[in-house]
Design a protein around this motif. Structure first.
Motif, mmCIF file in Angstrom:
data_model
loop_
_atom_site.group_PDB
_atom_site.id
_atom_site.type_symbol
_atom_site.label_atom_id
_atom_site.label_comp_id
_atom_site.label_asym_id
_atom_site.label_seq_id
_atom_site.Cartn_x
_atom_site.Cartn_y
_atom_site.Cartn_z
ATOM 1 N N HIS A 84 0.836 -1.198 0.000
ATOM 2 C CA HIS A 84 0.000 0.000 0.000
ATOM 3 C C HIS A 84 0.873 1.251 0.000
ATOM 4 N N ARG A 85 0.732 2.056 -1.031
ATOM 5 C CA ARG A 85 1.552 3.263 -1.151
ATOM 6 C C ARG A 85 1.388 4.172 0.067
ATOM 7 N N ARG A 86 0.169 4.300 0.579
ATOM 8 C CA ARG A 86 -0.068 5.210 1.697
ATOM 9 C C ARG A 86 0.656 4.769 2.965
ATOM 10 N N LEU A 87 1.113 3.508 2.995
ATOM 11 C CA LEU A 87 1.809 2.975 4.163
ATOM 12 C C LEU A 87 3.319 2.868 3.933
ATOM 13 N N ARG A 88 3.838 3.598 2.948
ATOM 14 C CA ARG A 88 5.266 3.500 2.629
ATOM 15 C C ARG A 88 6.139 3.908 3.809
ATOM 16 N N GLY A 89 5.708 4.907 4.578
ATOM 17 C CA GLY A 89 6.483 5.304 5.751
ATOM 18 C C GLY A 89 6.550 4.192 6.777
ATOM 19 N N ALA A 90 5.429 3.533 7.011
ATOM 20 C CA ALA A 90 5.393 2.415 7.963
ATOM 21 C C ALA A 90 6.223 1.244 7.457
ATOM 22 N N ALA A 91 6.197 0.989 6.141
ATOM 23 C CA ALA A 91 6.998 -0.098 5.581
ATOM 24 C C ALA A 91 8.476 0.146 5.822
#
Length: 320
Positions: A219-226
């Protein structure tokens, strides 16, 4: 790899639907999961359609709208559960202005149980083999969930992530891929090395670990969490890898598996600085609004490992 065994009505129905594609053009309905294991194995199998798929499932199933709807519902539940744990966590360290210093302090303040320390000093051979079976679900694809994040990043963190991934994928040598090194170790130690070989044996804690990495990576919106998850993983890997290697040597186990962990002692000592400073640090320099997500991903990594360690050490009679 074939589809895993179902663990409840949802996974049974979804796996049946997966096998029916593309011969069944009508919309399908699926029951609710009857527990965490049913939900987790269903989500794991749906995610695997984006990786290597299954021999008994047509490749078009990856983008089947009904299956994607099931996946989305399970993802919402998983993310809500991970965020609820994060929101209830109270960090023991004082925030610092410098991100890297603050992140390392955050990692250092998280003091969970250590499976590697137990392997180093106390574990017997059967306990170690049990651990390898469970770890194989991740280690046989190792860096793949993070690879989904690459095209979603600005220039500097993208370049830094590719530097790290290049090393994970063997620096151009197929025999040095970290996942392939684990294959060699599994074969030498007498365990099955096929991708997904032990998924039917793993508890929900292992499935949740793997599902969380796929959730964040896809999920692009979760890139920071990744990337926060990646940084926490790398920052807590070098010393445990050394402890694992010492424990395997203590038990007289095969050189090939020790080599896998020896590789990570050196590599992850470099990777932790790269992941924290050049990947997450540079990401936040461009997108500072992702700071909370970076810490959320880091916490999820550490918390999920704590849960698995607690389960196994309880199973082995180390803690009660």
């Amino acid at each position: 790899m074939m589809l895993p065994k179902p663990r409840g009505p949802l996974s049974a129905a979804v796996f049946e639907s997966m096998r029916a594609i593309p011969a069944e053009p009508v919309a399908r309905t699926h029951p609710e999961a009857d527990g965490p294991e049913d939900a987790a194995i269903t989500l794991w199998a749906l995610y695997e359609l984006a990786y290597r798929g299954f021999d008994d499932v047509d490749e078009t199933a990856e983008w089947d709208p009904d299956l994607l709807a099931v996946r989305r519902g399970l993802e919402v539940d998983l993310e809500a559960r991970l965020r609820s744990r994060w929101e209830s966590y109270t960090s023991p360290h004082e925030p610092r202005d410098d991100f890297a210093d603050d992140f390392f302090a955050f990692i250092g303040g998280h003091d969970g149980r250590s499976l590697a320390r137990f392997v180093q000093t106390e574990a017997d051979e059967q306990q170690v083999l049990d651990l390898f079976r469970l770890r194989s679900v991740y280690h046989l694809k190792e860096a793949d969930p993070t690879a989904f994040v690459v095209p979603r990043l600005p220039t500097a963190p993208k370049a830094a992530l590719m530097e790290l991934q290049y090393d994970e994928y063997g620096s151009g040598d197929p025999n040095r891929l970290h996942s392939h090194l684990f294959v060699r170790g599994m074969e030498a130690i007498g365990l099955r090395s096929e991708y997904g070989a032990y998924v039917d044996d793993v508890p929900v804690e292992v499935l949740e670990q793997n599902n969380a990495m796929s959730l964040l990576g896809l999920h692009r919106r979760l890139r920071g969490a990744a990337l926060g998850h990646l940084a926490a993983f790398e920052a807590t890997s070098s010393l445990p890898s050394r402890q694992m290697a010492q424990g395997l040597d203590r038990l007289g186990l095969t050189r090939e598996m020790i080599d896998y962990y020896d590789e990570h002692v050196e590599a992850d000592a470099v990777h932790e600085q790269l992941a924290v400073r050049a990947i997450c640090g540079e990401l936040l320099a461009v997108e500072p609004e992702l700071r909370d997500d970076v810490y959320f991903g880091a916490f999820a990594c550490l918390d999920l490992e704590d849960r698995l360690a607690e389960l196994l050490l309880t199973r082995w009679g180390v803690v009660t």
